[in-house]
Design a protein around this motif. Sequence first.
Motif, PDB file in Angstrom:
ATOM      1  N   ILE A  11      73.334   9.297 -51.212  1.00 19.00           N
ATOM      2  CA  ILE A  11      73.343  10.028 -52.485  1.00 19.00           C
ATOM      3  C   ILE A  11      72.250  11.094 -52.467  1.00 19.00           C
ATOM      4  CG2 ILE A  11      72.853   9.848 -54.967  1.00 19.00           C
ATOM      5  CD1 ILE A  11      74.283   7.071 -54.844  1.00 19.00           C
ATOM      6  N   GLU A  40      68.323   6.161 -55.491  1.00 15.63           N
ATOM      7  CA  GLU A  40      68.154   6.816 -54.189  1.00 15.63           C
ATOM      8  C   GLU A  40      67.239   6.038 -53.249  1.00 15.63           C
ATOM      9  OE1 GLU A  40      69.012  11.449 -55.417  1.00 15.63           O
ATOM     10  OE2 GLU A  40      66.994  10.896 -54.784  1.00 15.63           O
ATOM     11  N   ILE A  54      78.719   9.942 -60.016  1.00 12.62           N
ATOM     12  CA  ILE A  54      77.940  10.568 -58.937  1.00 12.62           C
ATOM     13  C   ILE A  54      78.886  11.192 -57.924  1.00 12.62           C
ATOM     14  CG2 ILE A  54      76.415  10.099 -56.981  1.00 12.62           C
ATOM     15  CD1 ILE A  54      75.037   7.977 -58.781  1.00 12.62           C
ATOM     16  N   SER A  55      79.915  10.458 -57.536  1.00 11.01           N
ATOM     17  CA  SER A  55      80.900  10.962 -56.580  1.00 11.01           C
ATOM     18  C   SER A  55      81.544  12.251 -57.081  1.00 11.01           C
ATOM     19  CB  SER A  55      81.968   9.895 -56.344  1.00 11.01           C
ATOM     20  OG  SER A  55      83.003  10.383 -55.537  1.00 11.01           O
ATOM     21  N   LEU A  65      80.028   7.811 -49.648  1.00  8.10           N
ATOM     22  CA  LEU A  65      78.827   7.353 -50.344  1.00  8.10           C
ATOM     23  C   LEU A  65      78.579   5.863 -50.134  1.00  8.10           C
ATOM     24  CD1 LEU A  65      79.034   9.254 -53.760  1.00  8.10           C
ATOM     25  CD2 LEU A  65      77.566   9.764 -51.803  1.00  8.10           C
TER      26      LEU A  65
END
Length: 113
Positions: A11, A40, A54-55, A65
Amino acid sequence: MIDIFDLGLRIRNVRKAHNLTQEQLAEKIKVSPHYVYELEHGYKSMSIYTLANISTVLDAPLDFLVFGKEPATTPENKDYITHDDLDRLVESIPLYKRDSAYSALKNLLPYLK
């Protein structure tokens, strides 16, 4: 099994490739910057909802990911690579030593089979 440290590292690398700060990513996925920091660094896990956000924001495949699986290579997605031990080693080299490391590796490559 999902390795949340590796997930967080991927990420972070994709976020940086998109020139986003942790604060900018946090704003886009509606979480705190500290939470992004914890994700992270592998300190926290996340919901599937957060992972999907997030993706979407990073335009990164979930397979990449979560598992580090590199998508089929096309000119559009060459930025996504699997980060392995060599990548981590290079990232750990101080900036002022990277030119020397680059030269050493470049000279070594012809001898690797």
